[in-house]
Design an enzyme around this catalytic site. Structure first.
Site: not given
Ligand code: EPU
Length: 428
Positions: A22-23, A91, A115, A120, A305, A397
């Site tokens: 998915k990701n 998201r 969320c 996030r 995850d 999802r």
């Molecule tokens: N963060 C910030 N600022 C930003 C971006 C992130 O402070 O601009 C913080 C977040 O709040 C969090 C940390 O950095 O504390 C890591 O978040 P990240 O941005 O890596 O998460 P994401 O990119 O929004 C993806 C996956 C998630 C997975 C996370 C961590 C996708 C679509 N989603 O989310 O997947 O948990 O990386 O590995 O790739 C899931 O599949 O269930 C899922 C939530």
């Protein structure tokens, strides 16, 4: 609303074919925008989230056909907007920012908001894109981005962010000059996105490490070859835990064992029997495993995850386990529901202390996010009696054909309807 009905306490045995990730699919589906033309993607999982991303791509003006391979025609772009009605259901729509800026010079993306697992924010996405020449304004709940010319730059992320790294990467491929991203996410999904973009003519080095170097090119075009999405390491990890927690043995087919290394390490440490081949991994146990301590971390650390699923396993392990969540501030929502199945969990700050029980017992439970729901399914598989997991849409999802795959390895599981009495399917 659909629910999942389980009759637990049976060892699961057999093979599960693992779907595309998915990701990795989500960024790649939207990355097609940066290379105008017709793209062919293989192994795209049929999930609510991938459908939502294709709806977004459609809204932008690019039609797609889902089949054995997914076809997306990005020859023309009509709108450079990711509207609230799509972003609020997924998201990851924020991933439209980088590709739209690169393709159209502007992007209007609804702010995703918080969320179930935390705040996030997307500050790092914006800072990274600003470093290569984009400007942003916030108005009406939208981020409005513009860029006259993307220019390569050196940028260091303050925190490791997966979609943040992907957003900047998708824009930087078309920047003039070289972009260096430090403290970048090294997740296999970022590597797959880079492989897809390189197939379209981009020049990216170091993806899969914390330093990514992107030599900008003036244009990209779809690869004549099908890009096959990498296997879903989180789906696979979930089924491996299913083999262990049910005291059976489940073999995941079509995986990349190296991507599962952090999960395999923890399962082995807990005493599970894990075997690996070139494209498969199996895991099982003859009895209860031992408690282990877990701390989530960016790749190659233990994935957040998989934290909820491992917590389910620790609920029935021998001994006491401490689980520290370092990525998201609110990712223990499953714990209160696990208590309803008889687990003993104490939460303090970002640490959960789980005292393993010899037995859980089935109950009706409800989760607030995808992986939390997966942990309840796993706990239900180990529990004696019937478990009903409400709000099945969370699982839809991220887990393709979940009921079918679990049934194939011997789980007694079916879809139900909330409020409707469970069908009386008695099992010998
Ligand atoms: N963060 C910030 N600022 C930003 C971006 C992130 O402070 O601009 C913080 C977040 O709040 C969090 C940390 O950095 O504390 C890591 O978040 P990240 O941005 O890596 O998460 P994401 O990119 O929004 C993806 C996956 C998630 C997975 C996370 C961590 C996708 C679509 N989603 O989310 O997947 O948990 O990386 O590995 O790739 C899931 O599949 O269930 C899922 C939530």
């Amino acid at each position: 609303m659909d629910t999942l009905l389980l009759n637990g306490g049976r060892p699961l045995r057999g093979s599960v074919p693992i779907s595309g990730a998915k990701n990795a699919s989500l960024p790649i589906l939207i990355a097609t925008l940066v290379a105008p033309g017709e793209h062919l993607l293989g192994n795209v999982p049929r999930l609510v989230d991938t459908s939502s991303m294709l709806s977004l791509v459609g809204r932008i003006g690019c039609p797609s056909i889902i089949g054995a391979n997914t076809r997306i025609d990005t020859s023309r772009v009509a709108f450079c907007e990711a509207p609230y009605d799509i972003v609020r259901t997924m998201r990851a729509s924020v991933l439209a920012l980088g590709p739209l800026l690169a393709r159209c010079g502007e992007a209007h993306v609804s702010l995703p908001g918080g969320c179930a697992i935390g705040m996030r924010p997307i500050d790092q996405h914006l800072k990274g894109l600003e470093a290569i020449g984009c400007r942003f304004e916030l108005e009406g709940g939208y981020v409005h981005g513009r860029v006259d010319k993307l220019r390569g730059a050196e940028f260091r992320f303050d925190v490791v962010t997966v979609t943040g790294t992907e957003n900047v990467l998708m824009a930087a491929v078309l920047a003039e000059g070289t972009t260096v991203l430090d403290n970048a996410a090294a997740e296999p999904e970022v590597e797959d996105l880079a492989a897809f973009l390189n197939g379209c003519g981009a020049h990216i080095e170091g993806a899969g490490t914390s330093r990514i170097v992107i030599h900008g090119v003036s244009s990209l075009k779809p690869s004549p070859k099908v890009h096959n999405i990498l296997p879903d390491r989180i789906e696979a990890g979930t089924y491996l835990v299913a083999g262990v927690i049910s005291q059976g043995n489940v073999r995941c087919e079509n995986v990349r064992p190296a991507d599962l290394e952090p999960v395999i390490r923890v399962l082995r440490e807990a005493g599970a029997a894990v075997e690996c081949g070139d494209t498969w991994v199996s895991a099982g146990a003859d009895g209860r495993v031992h408690a282990v301590d877990i701390e989530t971390a960016p790749h190659p650390g233990f994935p957040t995850d998989m934290q909820a699923q491992l917590m389910a396993l620790m609920c029935v392990a021998k001994g006491t386990s401490r689980i520290r969540e370092t990525i998201f501030e609110n990712r223990f929502m499953h714990a209160a529901e696990l208590l309803r199945l008889g687990a003993q969990i104490h939460i303090e700050g970002n640490t959960a202390t789980v005292t393993g029980q010899p037995q859980l017992s089935g109950a009706t439970v409800m989760a607030t996010d995808l992986r939390a729901s997966a942990s309840l399914v796993l706990a239900g598989l180990a529990a004696q009696g019937k478990t009903e997991v409400l709000r099945l849409y969370h699982l839809d999802r991220g887990y393709e054909r979940l009921v079918e795959k679990l049934s194939a390895v011997g789980a007694v599981v079916e879809r139900g309807q909330e409020g409707r009495p469970a069908p009386r399917r008695e099992v010998a």
